[in-house]
Design a protein around this motif. Structure first.
Motif, PDB file in Angstrom:
ATOM      1  N   ARG A  79       0.837  -1.204   0.000  1.00 26.36           N
ATOM      2  CA  ARG A  79       0.000   0.000   0.000  1.00 26.36           C
ATOM      3  C   ARG A  79       0.871   1.253   0.000  1.00 26.36           C
ATOM      4  O   ARG A  79       0.527   2.267  -0.624  1.00 26.36           O
ATOM      5  N   GLU A  82       1.925   1.837  -3.445  1.00 23.15           N
ATOM      6  CA  GLU A  82       0.817   2.380  -4.228  1.00 23.15           C
ATOM      7  C   GLU A  82       0.655   3.876  -3.980  1.00 23.15           C
ATOM      8  O   GLU A  82       0.405   4.652  -4.901  1.00 23.15           O
ATOM      9  N   GLN A  83       0.823   4.293  -2.720  1.00 24.67           N
ATOM     10  CA  GLN A  83       0.741   5.715  -2.396  1.00 24.67           C
ATOM     11  C   GLN A  83       1.855   6.503  -3.072  1.00 24.67           C
ATOM     12  O   GLN A  83       1.674   7.655  -3.470  1.00 24.67           O
ATOM     13  N   ASP A  86       0.780   6.851  -6.722  1.00 26.26           N
ATOM     14  CA  ASP A  86      -0.466   7.593  -6.964  1.00 26.26           C
ATOM     15  C   ASP A  86      -0.819   8.394  -5.722  1.00 26.26           C
ATOM     16  O   ASP A  86      -1.304   7.853  -4.731  1.00 26.26           O
ATOM     17  N   GLU A  87      -0.590   9.695  -5.776  1.00 28.75           N
ATOM     18  CA  GLU A  87      -0.839  10.561  -4.615  1.00 28.75           C
ATOM     19  C   GLU A  87      -2.320  10.641  -4.272  1.00 28.75           C
ATOM     20  O   GLU A  87      -2.690  10.980  -3.147  1.00 28.75           O
ATOM     21  N   THR A  89      -4.473   8.165  -4.261  1.00 33.84           N
ATOM     22  CA  THR A  89      -5.066   6.924  -3.773  1.00 33.84           C
ATOM     23  C   THR A  89      -5.670   7.112  -2.385  1.00 33.84           C
ATOM     24  O   THR A  89      -5.146   7.871  -1.554  1.00 33.84           O
ATOM     25  N   GLU A  90      -6.791   6.430  -2.142  1.00 32.06           N
ATOM     26  CA  GLU A  90      -7.454   6.534  -0.838  1.00 32.06           C
ATOM     27  C   GLU A  90      -7.016   5.426   0.110  1.00 32.06           C
ATOM     28  O   GLU A  90      -7.463   5.358   1.249  1.00 32.06           O
ATOM     29  N   THR A  91      -6.130   4.561  -0.350  1.00 30.34           N
ATOM     30  CA  THR A  91      -5.661   3.447   0.483  1.00 30.34           C
ATOM     31  C   THR A  91      -4.686   3.957   1.543  1.00 30.34           C
ATOM     32  O   THR A  91      -3.704   4.622   1.221  1.00 30.34           O
ATOM     33  N   ASP A  92      -4.947   3.641   2.803  1.00 31.35           N
ATOM     34  CA  ASP A  92      -4.082   4.064   3.905  1.00 31.35           C
ATOM     35  C   ASP A  92      -3.139   2.916   4.255  1.00 31.35           C
ATOM     36  O   ASP A  92      -3.581   1.813   4.560  1.00 31.35           O
ATOM     37  N   SER A  93      -1.856   3.180   4.218  1.00 31.95           N
ATOM     38  CA  SER A  93      -0.895   2.110   4.497  1.00 31.95           C
ATOM     39  C   SER A  93      -0.550   2.001   5.979  1.00 31.95           C
ATOM     40  O   SER A  93       0.060   1.020   6.395  1.00 31.95           O
TER      41      SER A  93
END
Length: 389
Positions: A79, A82-83, A86-87, A89-93
């Motif tokens: 994740r 991924e962040q 892609d700035e 992205t809504e995924t929190d790592s």
């Protein structure tokens, strides 16, 4: 159907790895009709991981970020990548920022050694890995995981029922500083999909200190589950011989569960199931009362897996494994209820004494049968200790 907090995702698995050709048992497949099972090894490796990364704080006077070595954040690496790509992205790592004494235990650290044990340990000559199946549930972004692992053929069959009670373990972990890993004996009743938890003592490893030898740990725990499977039928048979005559008791079936500590909504569901499955709605045996409790917890519990559920599981299990303690608890709760209601006169006081006397008669009648429960439980505990030695 369940009102327990729904997981963010579920994964059904069958077989330890791609070398097995395991199918879900028919009773389990009927209840998960749309399931497309993967192997256990694949399911475990698809679970989120955690890695350490440096934490910084923002100086409120300079707006600069200052790194600190005192605490390190736990993040999910895929994740985080991924962040970076892609700035938006809504995924929190980020999972957790623990103290500096925290030890990361990832799922492969725990369940990888289990895979080895399952390939070697057998039931009726068949490796456990060939007959394993179950479900993995994720919560809190995958930072909290619970799973049921069962073994087709490691079971208890009751007369008159086509579906077995299948034995296994329930296990899980989280990255949030609570328990790193836990596991306990577990069973699922294929007849009604009721789950029986805490059939062995819960083993817990925290996020502090050295990680132990998980292979040995799993070998010992699976030996305990096999011991429970050997004895569970006898406990159930004995509990079926102990009946409570509610026409002679000063409380209803629903009140029986509330006196034990169940909230009203669970007590009503448990009582409805027990009355529906008893030969008489007034004469109900302890196995049926236990089954009513597990029915309510399996399908209508409104809380969360973990400590909030465990307290009610212990009450339900006592109905089956400790009938004397269950009656004592009911008697004490009823007596406290009488005291709280106050003395409204000699007539009410006399009625209360008669009610308590009726409960005490039930307790006295139990004495002859209690010894066999205690002897069986003592023998089982002794075998547990030998298995863990």
């Amino acid at each position: 159907m369940t009102e327990m907090k729904d997981p963010e995702s579920r994964t059904i698995f069958a077989g330890v790895d791609g070398r097995t050709d395991t199918e879900l048992p028919e009773w389990y497949r009927e209840r998960h009709g749309d399931a497309d099972p993967v192997t256990f090894a694949e399911a475990i490796r698809n679970l989120p991981q955690a890695v350490e990364t440096t934490v910084a704080y923002q100086n409120p006077y300079t707006d600069e970020w200052v790194e600190t070595e005192r605490f390190n954040a736990l993040v999910e690496p895929s994740r985080a990548r991924e962040q970076a790509r892609d700035e938006d992205t809504e995924t929190d790592s980020l999972f957790h920022i623990p103290t500096d004494s925290y030890s990361i235990i990832n799922p492969v650290d725990v369940y990888g050694p289990l895979e080895e044990v399952l390939r070697e340990e057998t039931i009726d000559g068949t490796p456990l890995g060939d007959v394993m199946f179950g479900e993995i549930r994720r919560y809190r972004g995958g930072g909290e995981v619970h799973m049921d692992i069962m073994f087709d053929g490691l079971e208890v069959r009751l007369p008159g029922r086509s579906e077995p009670i299948t034995m296994g373990v329930t296990s899980g972990y989280d990255f949030f500083g609570e328990h790193a890993v836990y596991v306990e004996g577990f069973a699922q009743d294929g007849y009604c999909s009721n789950t029986m938890r805490s059939l062995t003592d819960k083993e817990v490893i925290k996020h502090v200190g050295d990680v132990r030898n998980f292979r040995t740990w799993w070998e010992e725990l699976l030996a305990q589950v096999e011991l429970v499977a050997d004895d569970l039928f006898e406990f159930i048979r004995d509990a079926q011989d102990i009946e409570l005559d509610f026409s002679e008791l000063p409380f209803t079936v629903t009140e029986f569960y509330t006196l034990l500590g169940f909230p009203d909504y669970l007590a009503e569901r448990a009582a409805g199931d027990a009355e529906a499955n008893a030969g008489s709605p007034f004469e109900i045996d302890m196995w049926t009362l236990h089954s009513g409790a597990t029915y309510a917890l399996s399908h209508f519990f409104r809380g969360k897996e973990g400590a909030s559920l465990d307290q009610y599981v212990r009450i339900a299990n006592d109905i089956l494994f400790n009938p004397e303690g269950t009656i004592e608890r009911v008697e004490q709760a009823y007596e406290q209820q009488l005291e709280a209601d106050g003395d409204d006169g000699s007539q009410a006081s006399l009625a209360g004494e008669r009610a308590l006397a009726s409960i005490e008669r039930v307790s006295d009648d139990l004495q002859e049968k209690v010894e066999q429960f205690e002897e069986r439980e003592d023998a089982l505990r002794e075998r547990f200790q030998e298995a863990m030695a």
